[in-house]
Design a protein around this motif. Structure first.
Motif, mmCIF file in Angstrom:
data_model
loop_
_atom_site.group_PDB
_atom_site.id
_atom_site.type_symbol
_atom_site.label_atom_id
_atom_site.label_comp_id
_atom_site.label_asym_id
_atom_site.label_seq_id
_atom_site.Cartn_x
_atom_site.Cartn_y
_atom_site.Cartn_z
ATOM 1 N N ALA A 15 -46.188 79.039 7.291
ATOM 2 C CA ALA A 15 -46.037 80.151 6.612
ATOM 3 C C ALA A 15 -45.283 79.981 4.963
ATOM 4 O O ALA A 15 -44.743 78.990 5.068
ATOM 5 N N VAL A 16 -45.495 80.811 4.197
ATOM 6 C CA VAL A 16 -44.971 80.597 2.996
ATOM 7 C C VAL A 16 -43.347 81.084 3.071
ATOM 8 O O VAL A 16 -43.298 82.180 3.699
ATOM 9 N N LYS A 17 -42.665 80.347 2.619
ATOM 10 C CA LYS A 17 -41.014 80.634 2.692
ATOM 11 C C LYS A 17 -40.840 81.854 1.467
ATOM 12 O O LYS A 17 -41.324 81.994 0.580
ATOM 13 N N GLN A 18 -39.846 82.516 2.028
ATOM 14 C CA GLN A 18 -39.370 83.442 1.001
ATOM 15 C C GLN A 18 -40.359 84.708 0.810
ATOM 16 O O GLN A 18 -40.164 85.228 -0.194
ATOM 17 N N ARG A 19 -41.295 84.840 1.575
ATOM 18 C CA ARG A 19 -42.095 85.856 1.220
ATOM 19 C C ARG A 19 -42.410 86.804 2.552
ATOM 20 O O ARG A 19 -42.520 86.153 3.620
ATOM 21 N N SER A 20 -42.984 88.177 2.589
ATOM 22 C CA SER A 20 -43.296 88.858 3.618
ATOM 23 C C SER A 20 -44.170 89.860 2.912
ATOM 24 O O SER A 20 -44.582 89.927 1.883
ATOM 25 N N GLN A 21 -45.036 90.534 4.013
ATOM 26 C CA GLN A 21 -46.010 91.535 3.437
ATOM 27 C C GLN A 21 -46.023 92.521 4.394
ATOM 28 O O GLN A 21 -45.521 92.728 5.531
ATOM 29 N N THR A 22 -46.327 93.765 3.842
ATOM 30 C CA THR A 22 -46.451 95.124 4.655
ATOM 31 C C THR A 22 -47.396 95.699 4.099
ATOM 32 O O THR A 22 -48.239 95.744 2.915
ATOM 33 N N LYS A 23 -47.896 96.901 4.926
ATOM 34 C CA LYS A 23 -49.120 97.609 4.587
ATOM 35 C C LYS A 23 -48.509 98.960 4.047
ATOM 36 O O LYS A 23 -47.555 99.692 4.546
ATOM 37 N N THR A 24 -49.214 99.489 3.029
ATOM 38 C CA THR A 24 -48.861 100.827 2.450
ATOM 39 C C THR A 24 -49.386 101.843 3.070
ATOM 40 O O THR A 24 -50.490 101.720 3.919
ATOM 41 N N SER A 25 -49.064 103.020 2.697
ATOM 42 C CA SER A 25 -49.641 104.143 3.474
ATOM 43 C C SER A 25 -51.242 104.539 2.961
ATOM 44 O O SER A 25 -51.822 105.093 3.580
ATOM 45 N N SER A 26 -51.750 103.755 1.930
ATOM 46 C CA SER A 26 -53.019 103.988 1.393
ATOM 47 C C SER A 26 -53.861 102.600 2.030
ATOM 48 O O SER A 26 -54.993 102.640 1.974
ATOM 49 N N GLY A 27 -53.403 102.041 2.795
ATOM 50 C CA GLY A 27 -53.986 100.915 3.643
ATOM 51 C C GLY A 27 -54.006 99.475 2.802
ATOM 52 O O GLY A 27 -54.620 98.563 3.281
ATOM 53 N N HIS A 28 -53.424 99.294 1.666
ATOM 54 C CA HIS A 28 -53.220 98.152 1.059
ATOM 55 C C HIS A 28 -52.122 97.399 1.420
ATOM 56 O O HIS A 28 -51.128 97.784 1.841
ATOM 57 N N TRP A 29 -52.408 96.082 1.195
ATOM 58 C CA TRP A 29 -51.142 95.057 1.714
ATOM 59 C C TRP A 29 -50.586 94.881 0.335
ATOM 60 O O TRP A 29 -51.054 94.420 -0.671
ATOM 61 N N VAL A 30 -49.075 94.503 0.673
ATOM 62 C CA VAL A 30 -48.285 94.020 -0.492
ATOM 63 C C VAL A 30 -47.510 93.174 -0.207
ATOM 64 O O VAL A 30 -46.847 93.354 0.984
ATOM 65 N N LYS A 31 -47.194 92.358 -1.130
ATOM 66 C CA LYS A 31 -46.509 91.106 -0.957
ATOM 67 C C LYS A 31 -45.100 91.246 -1.656
ATOM 68 O O LYS A 31 -44.973 91.917 -2.619
ATOM 69 N N ARG A 32 -43.941 90.874 -0.776
ATOM 70 C CA ARG A 32 -42.552 91.261 -1.208
ATOM 71 C C ARG A 32 -41.824 89.901 -1.220
ATOM 72 O O ARG A 32 -42.010 89.078 -0.275
ATOM 73 N N ASP A 33 -40.872 89.838 -2.157
ATOM 74 C CA ASP A 33 -40.121 88.571 -2.277
ATOM 75 C C ASP A 33 -38.851 89.023 -1.385
ATOM 76 O O ASP A 33 -38.357 89.902 -1.545
ATOM 77 N N SER A 34 -38.540 88.136 -0.315
ATOM 78 C CA SER A 34 -37.692 88.307 0.697
ATOM 79 C C SER A 34 -36.235 88.368 -0.068
ATOM 80 O O SER A 34 -35.272 88.994 0.388
ATOM 81 N N LYS A 35 -36.243 87.483 -1.149
ATOM 82 C CA LYS A 35 -34.517 87.247 -1.641
ATOM 83 C C LYS A 35 -34.319 88.783 -2.564
ATOM 84 O O LYS A 35 -33.258 89.331 -2.300
ATOM 85 N N THR A 36 -35.136 89.185 -3.200
ATOM 86 C CA THR A 36 -34.825 90.148 -4.104
ATOM 87 C C THR A 36 -35.516 91.643 -3.608
ATOM 88 O O THR A 36 -34.931 92.358 -4.146
#
Length: 56
Positions: A15-36
């Motif tokens: 997996a890519v380090k320092q990253r995570s993803q979550t699903k929005t209420s509209s059904g799209h996936w959004v990528k997030r920086d784990s540090k900030t």
């Protein structure tokens, strides 16, 4: 002349380090920086990002 042969097919392993993803209420996936915690990118096709862990 000698050269270093590519190992495997050149793709990342694991997996890519320092990253995570979550699903929005509209059904799209959004990528997030784990540090900030800032959002980095949104996918519009409804499929999750490849190689990035999912938040719970």
């Amino acid at each position: 002349m000698a050269k270093n042969a590519p190992i495997g097919d050149g793709r990342r392993i694991g997996a890519v380090k320092q990253r995570s993803q979550t699903k929005t209420s509209s059904g799209h996936w959004v990528k997030r920086d784990s540090k900030t915690g800032r959002f980095m990118d949104v996918k519009s096709d409804g499929q999750p990002f490849k190689g990035i862990r999912k938040e719970r």
